[in-house]
Design an enzyme around this catalytic site. Structure first.
Site, PDB file in Angstrom:
ATOM      1  N   LYS A  42      44.280 -12.819  12.194  1.00 28.78           N
ATOM      2  CA  LYS A  42      43.908 -12.203  13.754  1.00 28.78           C
ATOM      3  C   LYS A  42      42.637 -11.090  13.425  1.00 28.78           C
ATOM      4  O   LYS A  42      42.370 -10.585  14.223  1.00 28.78           O
ATOM      5  CB  LYS A  42      44.804 -11.057  12.917  1.00 28.78           C
ATOM      6  CG  LYS A  42      46.368 -11.098  12.823  1.00 28.78           C
ATOM      7  CD  LYS A  42      46.911 -10.217  11.897  1.00 28.78           C
ATOM      8  CE  LYS A  42      48.611 -11.180  11.282  1.00 28.78           C
ATOM      9  NZ  LYS A  42      48.492  -9.872  10.293  1.00 28.78           N
ATOM     10  N   GLY A  43      41.274 -11.319  12.427  1.00 27.94           N
ATOM     11  CA  GLY A  43      40.207 -10.614  12.198  1.00 27.94           C
ATOM     12  C   GLY A  43      39.599 -11.037  13.200  1.00 27.94           C
ATOM     13  O   GLY A  43      38.638  -9.877  14.106  1.00 27.94           O
ATOM     14  N   GLU A  98      35.415 -16.632  15.047  1.00 29.62           N
ATOM     15  CA  GLU A  98      35.672 -16.409  14.095  1.00 29.62           C
ATOM     16  C   GLU A  98      35.036 -14.804  14.045  1.00 29.62           C
ATOM     17  O   GLU A  98      34.014 -14.273  14.621  1.00 29.62           O
ATOM     18  CB  GLU A  98      34.990 -17.530  13.096  1.00 29.62           C
ATOM     19  CG  GLU A  98      35.708 -17.588  11.902  1.00 29.62           C
ATOM     20  CD  GLU A  98      36.753 -17.566  11.099  1.00 29.62           C
ATOM     21  OE1 GLU A  98      37.410 -16.461  11.832  1.00 29.62           O
ATOM     22  OE2 GLU A  98      37.320 -17.505  10.517  1.00 29.62           O
ATOM     23  N   ASP A  99      35.934 -14.211  12.926  1.00 34.79           N
ATOM     24  CA  ASP A  99      35.453 -12.658  12.542  1.00 34.79           C
ATOM     25  C   ASP A  99      34.138 -12.810  11.732  1.00 34.79           C
ATOM     26  O   ASP A  99      33.216 -12.566  12.449  1.00 34.79           O
ATOM     27  CB  ASP A  99      35.820 -11.859  12.347  1.00 34.79           C
ATOM     28  CG  ASP A  99      37.399 -12.748  11.131  1.00 34.79           C
ATOM     29  OD1 ASP A  99      36.516 -13.412  10.158  1.00 34.79           O
ATOM     30  OD2 ASP A  99      37.540 -11.268  10.198  1.00 34.79           O
ATOM     31  N   ASP A 102      31.818 -15.826   5.500  1.00 38.42           N
ATOM     32  CA  ASP A 102      31.729 -15.868   3.821  1.00 38.42           C
ATOM     33  C   ASP A 102      31.419 -16.624   3.144  1.00 38.42           C
ATOM     34  O   ASP A 102      30.333 -17.237   3.314  1.00 38.42           O
ATOM     35  CB  ASP A 102      33.091 -15.269   3.625  1.00 38.42           C
ATOM     36  CG  ASP A 102      32.625 -14.098   2.161  1.00 38.42           C
ATOM     37  OD1 ASP A 102      31.638 -13.868   2.182  1.00 38.42           O
ATOM     38  OD2 ASP A 102      33.303 -13.803   1.291  1.00 38.42           O
ATOM     39  N   LYS A 130      27.894 -13.948   6.216  1.00 39.86           N
ATOM     40  CA  LYS A 130      27.093 -13.324   5.017  1.00 39.86           C
ATOM     41  C   LYS A 130      26.700 -14.590   4.707  1.00 39.86           C
ATOM     42  O   LYS A 130      27.341 -15.219   3.366  1.00 39.86           O
ATOM     43  CB  LYS A 130      28.067 -13.506   4.361  1.00 39.86           C
ATOM     44  CG  LYS A 130      28.795 -11.368   4.377  1.00 39.86           C
ATOM     45  CD  LYS A 130      30.145 -10.824   3.018  1.00 39.86           C
ATOM     46  CE  LYS A 130      30.604  -9.949   3.966  1.00 39.86           C
ATOM     47  NZ  LYS A 130      31.849  -9.595   2.360  1.00 39.86           N
ATOM     48  N   PHE A 151      32.031  -5.593   1.507  1.00 40.99           N
ATOM     49  CA  PHE A 151      32.909  -5.715   1.726  1.00 40.99           C
ATOM     50  C   PHE A 151      33.125  -5.305   3.456  1.00 40.99           C
ATOM     51  O   PHE A 151      32.648  -3.959   2.913  1.00 40.99           O
ATOM     52  CB  PHE A 151      34.535  -6.080   1.060  1.00 40.99           C
ATOM     53  CG  PHE A 151      35.301  -6.593   1.382  1.00 40.99           C
ATOM     54  CD1 PHE A 151      35.728  -8.078   1.573  1.00 40.99           C
ATOM     55  CD2 PHE A 151      36.318  -6.077   1.889  1.00 40.99           C
ATOM     56  CE1 PHE A 151      36.801  -8.262   2.046  1.00 40.99           C
ATOM     57  CE2 PHE A 151      37.719  -6.144   2.565  1.00 40.99           C
ATOM     58  CZ  PHE A 151      37.638  -7.992   3.080  1.00 40.99           C
ATOM     59  N   VAL A 152      33.071  -5.624   4.651  1.00 41.84           N
ATOM     60  CA  VAL A 152      33.629  -5.076   5.514  1.00 41.84           C
ATOM     61  C   VAL A 152      34.718  -4.960   6.369  1.00 41.84           C
ATOM     62  O   VAL A 152      35.498  -5.608   6.077  1.00 41.84           O
ATOM     63  CB  VAL A 152      32.094  -5.219   6.604  1.00 41.84           C
ATOM     64  CG1 VAL A 152      31.044  -5.270   5.466  1.00 41.84           C
ATOM     65  CG2 VAL A 152      32.148  -6.957   6.792  1.00 41.84           C
ATOM     66  N   ASP A 158      39.637  -6.621   7.759  1.00 41.29           N
ATOM     67  CA  ASP A 158      40.785  -5.919   7.508  1.00 41.29           C
ATOM     68  C   ASP A 158      40.601  -6.374   6.731  1.00 41.29           C
ATOM     69  O   ASP A 158      40.234  -6.710   5.174  1.00 41.29           O
ATOM     70  CB  ASP A 158      42.810  -6.420   7.724  1.00 41.29           C
ATOM     71  CG  ASP A 158      42.800  -8.073   6.614  1.00 41.29           C
ATOM     72  OD1 ASP A 158      41.544  -8.551   6.876  1.00 41.29           O
ATOM     73  OD2 ASP A 158      43.534  -7.637   5.898  1.00 41.29           O
ATOM     74  N   ARG A 164      42.094  -3.016  11.019  1.00 40.47           N
ATOM     75  CA  ARG A 164      41.936  -3.378  12.299  1.00 40.47           C
ATOM     76  C   ARG A 164      41.220  -2.937  13.097  1.00 40.47           C
ATOM     77  O   ARG A 164      40.216  -3.177  14.521  1.00 40.47           O
ATOM     78  CB  ARG A 164      42.886  -4.329  12.319  1.00 40.47           C
ATOM     79  CG  ARG A 164      42.531  -5.998  11.255  1.00 40.47           C
ATOM     80  CD  ARG A 164      43.572  -6.819  12.039  1.00 40.47           C
ATOM     81  NE  ARG A 164      44.696  -7.679  10.785  1.00 40.47           N
ATOM     82  CZ  ARG A 164      43.628  -8.702   9.956  1.00 40.47           C
ATOM     83  NH1 ARG A 164      42.748  -8.471  10.405  1.00 40.47           N
ATOM     84  NH2 ARG A 164      44.279  -9.350   9.025  1.00 40.47           N
TER      85      ARG A 164
HETATM   86  P1  IMP Z   1      35.768 -17.867   3.717  1.00 35.25           P
HETATM   87  O1  IMP Z   1      36.459 -18.580   3.710  1.00 35.25           O
HETATM   88  O2  IMP Z   1      34.950 -17.530   2.796  1.00 35.25           O
HETATM   89  O3  IMP Z   1      34.350 -18.045   4.280  1.00 35.25           O
HETATM   90  O4  IMP Z   1      36.170 -16.635   4.621  1.00 35.25           O
HETATM   91  C1  IMP Z   1      36.704 -16.089   5.887  1.00 35.25           C
HETATM   92  C2  IMP Z   1      37.640 -14.972   6.052  1.00 35.25           C
HETATM   93  O5  IMP Z   1      38.356 -14.532   4.738  1.00 35.25           O
HETATM   94  C3  IMP Z   1      37.797 -14.484   7.851  1.00 35.25           C
HETATM   95  O6  IMP Z   1      38.151 -15.206   8.567  1.00 35.25           O
HETATM   96  C4  IMP Z   1      37.742 -13.221   6.813  1.00 35.25           C
HETATM   97  O7  IMP Z   1      39.173 -12.788   6.647  1.00 35.25           O
HETATM   98  C5  IMP Z   1      37.938 -13.116   5.647  1.00 35.25           C
HETATM   99  N1  IMP Z   1      36.653 -12.144   5.507  1.00 35.25           N
HETATM  100  C6  IMP Z   1      35.866 -12.216   4.545  1.00 35.25           C
HETATM  101  N2  IMP Z   1      34.960 -11.463   4.244  1.00 35.25           N
HETATM  102  C7  IMP Z   1      35.250 -10.781   4.486  1.00 35.25           C
HETATM  103  C8  IMP Z   1      34.570  -9.068   4.635  1.00 35.25           C
HETATM  104  O8  IMP Z   1      33.995  -8.322   4.507  1.00 35.25           O
HETATM  105  N3  IMP Z   1      35.714  -8.064   5.070  1.00 35.25           N
HETATM  106  C9  IMP Z   1      37.291  -9.038   5.800  1.00 35.25           C
HETATM  107  N4  IMP Z   1      37.513  -9.985   5.698  1.00 35.25           N
HETATM  108  C10 IMP Z   1      36.664 -10.555   4.978  1.00 35.25           C
HETATM  109 MG    MG Z   2      39.862 -13.354   8.803  1.00 33.19          MG
END
Ligand code: IMP
Ligand code: MG
Length: 179
Positions: A42-43, A98-99, A102, A130, A151-152, A158, A164
């Site tokens: 949903k992000g 994508e939002d 990370d 990030k 963490f944002v 969310d 959101r």
């Molecule tokens: P990754 O798999 O660790 O790259 O995480 C990606 C997903 O984690 C993103 O699509 C977000 O939904 C969530 N996410 C990662 N960091 C944050 C944050 O700082 N705030 C909110 N959601 C996050």
């Molecule tokens: Mg997400």
């Protein structure tokens, strides 16, 4: 500002300006191509809505809902597809919207999954990055903002499905997710 936030990281105006720049760049790169923009729910919901309105060239939109987190603040690396694309992406130019990237685990999984469907090309537009937390090697093609390891929430992002709806992006107070 919301009581649960430490500070505002990106204002509505900063986001709008950057999204318009990304839209212009994407529009140039995809002229004459069969573009499908894929929103990762949903992000990326607000980013998708704003970004596509800054892209005047023809495109189609599709949605994919995935879950990688559960209720924590760290990616498990285990990604579940909750809702898949409606249409085939075979021989089409796919742009993942994508939002945030990370660890990169979610995107790595998505890229591998979508690549196997033989698109003509596959690129990534992410609002936030990030880089300090990257665990796997994924490169984004369009990046709104690189942000520190905090963490944002807001503008689609969310914590436990909350925040959101905030029109800006803020840093969540650590006590909210450590209590
Ligand atoms: P990754 O798999 O660790 O790259 O995480 C990606 C997903 O984690 C993103 O699509 C977000 O939904 C969530 N996410 C990662 N960091 C944050 C944050 O700082 N705030 C909110 N959601 C996050
Ligand atoms: Mg997400």
């Amino acid at each position: 500002m919301h009581d649960d936030l430490l500070k505002i990281l990106l204002t509505k105006e900063q986001i709008q300006k950057r999204v318009a720049e990304l839209g212009a760049e994407i529009s140039q790169d995809y002229v004459g191509k069969d573009l499908v923009a894929v929103c990762i729910l949903k992000g990326a919901m607000h980013f998708m809505a704003d970004l596509t309105r800054e892209i005047p060239i023809p495109l189609t939109i599709d949605f994919m809902a995935i879950s990688s987190y559960g209720a924590g603040t760290k990616s498990s690396g285990v990604v579940r597809i909750i809702q898949d694309l409606d249409a085939s992406i075979s021989h089409r130019h796919v742009l993942i919207v994508e939002d945030i990237v990370d660890s990169g685990l979610t995107l790595k999984y998505l890229m591998d999954n979508l690549e196997s469907r033989r698109p003509a090309s596959l690129k990534i537009a992410t609002l936030l990055d990030k880089p300090a937390r990257r665990a796997v090697n994924v490169t984004t093609d369009y990046n709104g903002f690189s942000i520190p390891d905090e963490f944002v929430v807001g503008y689609g992002l969310d914590y436990n499905e909350k925040y959101r709806n905030l029109p800006f992006i803020g840093v969540l107070k650590p006590e909210i997710y450590t209590k």
